[in-house]
Design a protein around this motif. Structure first.
Motif, PDB file in Angstrom:
ATOM      1  N   VAL A   6       0.850  -1.186   0.000  1.00  0.00           N
ATOM      2  CA  VAL A   6       0.000   0.000   0.000  1.00  0.00           C
ATOM      3  C   VAL A   6       0.889   1.240   0.000  1.00  0.00           C
ATOM      4  CG1 VAL A   6      -1.780   1.310   1.197  1.00  0.00           C
ATOM      5  CG2 VAL A   6      -1.832  -1.203   1.234  1.00  0.00           C
ATOM      6  N   GLU A   7       0.773   2.020  -1.066  1.00  0.00           N
ATOM      7  CA  GLU A   7       1.534   3.258  -1.169  1.00  0.00           C
ATOM      8  C   GLU A   7       0.716   4.425  -0.630  1.00  0.00           C
ATOM      9  OE1 GLU A   7       2.342   0.976  -5.116  1.00  0.00           O
ATOM     10  OE2 GLU A   7       0.658   1.429  -3.787  1.00  0.00           O
ATOM     11  N   SER A   8       1.419   5.427  -0.138  1.00  0.00           N
ATOM     12  CA  SER A   8       0.779   6.654   0.316  1.00  0.00           C
ATOM     13  C   SER A   8       1.782   7.788   0.243  1.00  0.00           C
ATOM     14  CB  SER A   8       0.253   6.501   1.750  1.00  0.00           C
ATOM     15  OG  SER A   8       1.320   6.253   2.637  1.00  0.00           O
ATOM     16  N   GLY A   9       1.277   9.008   0.433  1.00  0.00           N
ATOM     17  CA  GLY A   9       2.158  10.162   0.486  1.00  0.00           C
ATOM     18  C   GLY A   9       2.159  11.044  -0.737  1.00  0.00           C
ATOM     19  N   GLY A  10       1.439  10.625  -1.775  1.00  0.00           N
ATOM     20  CA  GLY A  10       1.383  11.455  -2.968  1.00  0.00           C
ATOM     21  C   GLY A  10       0.556  12.709  -2.740  1.00  0.00           C
ATOM     22  N   ASN A  29      15.531  -3.185 -12.745  1.00  0.00           N
ATOM     23  CA  ASN A  29      15.014  -1.943 -13.292  1.00  0.00           C
ATOM     24  C   ASN A  29      13.916  -2.190 -14.336  1.00  0.00           C
ATOM     25  OD1 ASN A  29      16.792  -3.044 -15.121  1.00  0.00           O
ATOM     26  ND2 ASN A  29      17.529  -1.082 -15.872  1.00  0.00           N
ATOM     27  N   LEU A  30      13.423  -3.411 -14.417  1.00  0.00           N
ATOM     28  CA  LEU A  30      12.355  -3.746 -15.347  1.00  0.00           C
ATOM     29  C   LEU A  30      11.081  -4.124 -14.602  1.00  0.00           C
ATOM     30  CD1 LEU A  30      14.257  -5.917 -17.960  1.00  0.00           C
ATOM     31  CD2 LEU A  30      13.687  -3.489 -18.103  1.00  0.00           C
ATOM     32  N   PRO A  31       9.931  -3.589 -15.000  1.00  0.00           N
ATOM     33  CA  PRO A  31       8.678  -3.930 -14.318  1.00  0.00           C
ATOM     34  C   PRO A  31       8.387  -5.434 -14.309  1.00  0.00           C
ATOM     35  CG  PRO A  31       8.352  -2.039 -15.751  1.00  0.00           C
ATOM     36  CD  PRO A  31       9.718  -2.569 -16.041  1.00  0.00           C
ATOM     37  N   ALA A  32       8.771  -6.135 -15.351  1.00  0.00           N
ATOM     38  CA  ALA A  32       8.488  -7.570 -15.438  1.00  0.00           C
ATOM     39  C   ALA A  32       9.231  -8.378 -14.381  1.00  0.00           C
ATOM     40  CB  ALA A  32       8.853  -8.095 -16.827  1.00  0.00           C
ATOM     41  N   SER A  33      10.206  -7.767 -13.731  1.00  0.00           N
ATOM     42  CA  SER A  33      10.980  -8.466 -12.706  1.00  0.00           C
ATOM     43  C   SER A  33      10.326  -8.403 -11.326  1.00  0.00           C
ATOM     44  CB  SER A  33      12.386  -7.856 -12.619  1.00  0.00           C
ATOM     45  OG  SER A  33      13.068  -7.995 -13.853  1.00  0.00           O
ATOM     46  N   TYR A  34       9.140  -7.789 -11.245  1.00  0.00           N
ATOM     47  CA  TYR A  34       8.435  -7.600  -9.968  1.00  0.00           C
ATOM     48  C   TYR A  34       7.133  -8.379 -10.003  1.00  0.00           C
ATOM     49  CZ  TYR A  34      11.854  -4.010  -9.005  1.00  0.00           C
ATOM     50  OH  TYR A  34      13.033  -3.352  -8.781  1.00  0.00           O
ATOM     51  N   ASP A  35       6.835  -9.071  -8.888  1.00  0.00           N
ATOM     52  CA  ASP A  35       5.644  -9.923  -8.875  1.00  0.00           C
ATOM     53  C   ASP A  35       4.476  -9.334  -8.097  1.00  0.00           C
ATOM     54  OD1 ASP A  35       6.852 -12.412  -6.444  1.00  0.00           O
ATOM     55  OD2 ASP A  35       6.880 -10.228  -6.412  1.00  0.00           O
ATOM     56  N   PHE A  36       4.696  -8.420  -7.200  1.00  0.00           N
ATOM     57  CA  PHE A  36       3.610  -7.783  -6.456  1.00  0.00           C
ATOM     58  C   PHE A  36       3.759  -6.275  -6.541  1.00  0.00           C
ATOM     59  CE2 PHE A  36       1.507 -11.351  -4.669  1.00  0.00           C
ATOM     60  CZ  PHE A  36       2.471 -12.317  -4.432  1.00  0.00           C
ATOM     61  N   TRP A  37       2.611  -5.621  -6.715  1.00  0.00           N
ATOM     62  CA  TRP A  37       2.556  -4.174  -6.823  1.00  0.00           C
ATOM     63  C   TRP A  37       1.478  -3.616  -5.905  1.00  0.00           C
ATOM     64  CZ3 TRP A  37       6.094  -1.721  -9.836  1.00  0.00           C
ATOM     65  CH2 TRP A  37       6.716  -2.461 -10.847  1.00  0.00           C
ATOM     66  N   GLY A  38       1.692  -2.378  -5.487  1.00  0.00           N
ATOM     67  CA  GLY A  38       0.630  -1.670  -4.801  1.00  0.00           C
ATOM     68  C   GLY A  38      -0.314  -1.027  -5.792  1.00  0.00           C
ATOM     69  N   GLN A  39      -1.278  -0.283  -5.276  1.00  0.00           N
ATOM     70  CA  GLN A  39      -2.284   0.350  -6.130  1.00  0.00           C
ATOM     71  C   GLN A  39      -1.803   1.685  -6.686  1.00  0.00           C
ATOM     72  OE1 GLN A  39      -2.209   0.714  -2.897  1.00  0.00           O
ATOM     73  NE2 GLN A  39      -2.463   2.931  -2.683  1.00  0.00           N
ATOM     74  N   GLY A  40      -0.716   2.203  -6.133  1.00  0.00           N
ATOM     75  CA  GLY A  40      -0.129   3.442  -6.619  1.00  0.00           C
ATOM     76  C   GLY A  40      -0.605   4.663  -5.851  1.00  0.00           C
ATOM     77  N   THR A  41       0.194   5.711  -5.909  1.00  0.00           N
ATOM     78  CA  THR A  41      -0.164   6.993  -5.313  1.00  0.00           C
ATOM     79  C   THR A  41       0.186   8.088  -6.320  1.00  0.00           C
ATOM     80  OG1 THR A  41       0.094   8.413  -3.361  1.00  0.00           O
ATOM     81  CG2 THR A  41       2.066   7.247  -4.096  1.00  0.00           C
ATOM     82  N   GLN A  42      -0.738   9.006  -6.510  1.00  0.00           N
ATOM     83  CA  GLN A  42      -0.584  10.041  -7.527  1.00  0.00           C
ATOM     84  C   GLN A  42       0.301  11.172  -7.028  1.00  0.00           C
ATOM     85  OE1 GLN A  42      -2.063  10.363 -10.846  1.00  0.00           O
ATOM     86  NE2 GLN A  42      -0.551  12.021 -10.902  1.00  0.00           N
ATOM     87  N   VAL A  43       1.261  11.524  -7.843  1.00  0.00           N
ATOM     88  CA  VAL A  43       2.106  12.695  -7.590  1.00  0.00           C
ATOM     89  C   VAL A  43       1.917  13.657  -8.755  1.00  0.00           C
ATOM     90  CG1 VAL A  43       4.461  13.552  -7.398  1.00  0.00           C
ATOM     91  CG2 VAL A  43       3.806  11.426  -6.240  1.00  0.00           C
ATOM     92  N   THR A  44       1.512  14.864  -8.445  1.00  0.00           N
ATOM     93  CA  THR A  44       1.320  15.887  -9.459  1.00  0.00           C
ATOM     94  C   THR A  44       2.150  17.106  -9.093  1.00  0.00           C
ATOM     95  OG1 THR A  44      -0.937  15.123  -9.858  1.00  0.00           O
ATOM     96  CG2 THR A  44      -0.350  17.298 -10.706  1.00  0.00           C
TER      97      THR A  44
END
Length: 123
Positions: free
Chosen positions: A5-9, A105-120
């Motif tokens: 779980v990402e946060s802080g954006g 440094n490649l996304p395909a090398s990662y098996d679990f991801w969070g939902q993301g946090t928006q930074v603008t």
């Protein structure tokens, strides 16, 4: 299974700073490299930084080097991304991921991801 779980954006102005957090639960990221990636609208997910499990070896994309700092607190199952001197080009959804093999440094090398946090970042 690992939940991230990402946060802080948020919305900031150019030159400002943000600190993103990624908290893991379930089967933790014990022993794994962890990475941060970002994805801007219409673009592919791109590498930002990764950090090793125990010896804090870090690696950064060229365009964030000297501005961003990745760190981790294994006792808290947390990975952080301190972002300084933000630029409008840093605007994206930021994701943390758990590496499972291959080039870190490649996304395909990662098996679990969070939902993301928006930074603008506004100019």
């Amino acid at each position: 299974q690992v939940q991230l779980v990402e946060s802080g954006g948020g919305l900031v102005q150019a030159g400002d700073s943000l600190r993103l957090s990624c908290i893991a639960s379930g089967r933790t990221f014990s022993g794994y490299v962890m990475g941060w990636f970002r994805q801007a609208p219409g673009k592919e997910r791109e590498f930002v930084a990764y950090i090793s499990w125990s010896d804090n070896i870090t690696y950064y994309a060229d365009d964030v080097k000297d501005r961003f700092t990745i760190s981790r607190d294994n006792a808290k199952n947390a990975v952080y991304l301190q972002m300084n001197k933000l630029k409008p080009a840093d605007t994206a959804i930021y994701y943390c991921g758990r590496w499972h093999g291959g080039s870190a440094n490649l996304p395909a090398s990662y098996d679990f991801w969070g939902q993301g946090t928006q930074v603008t970042v506004s100019s």
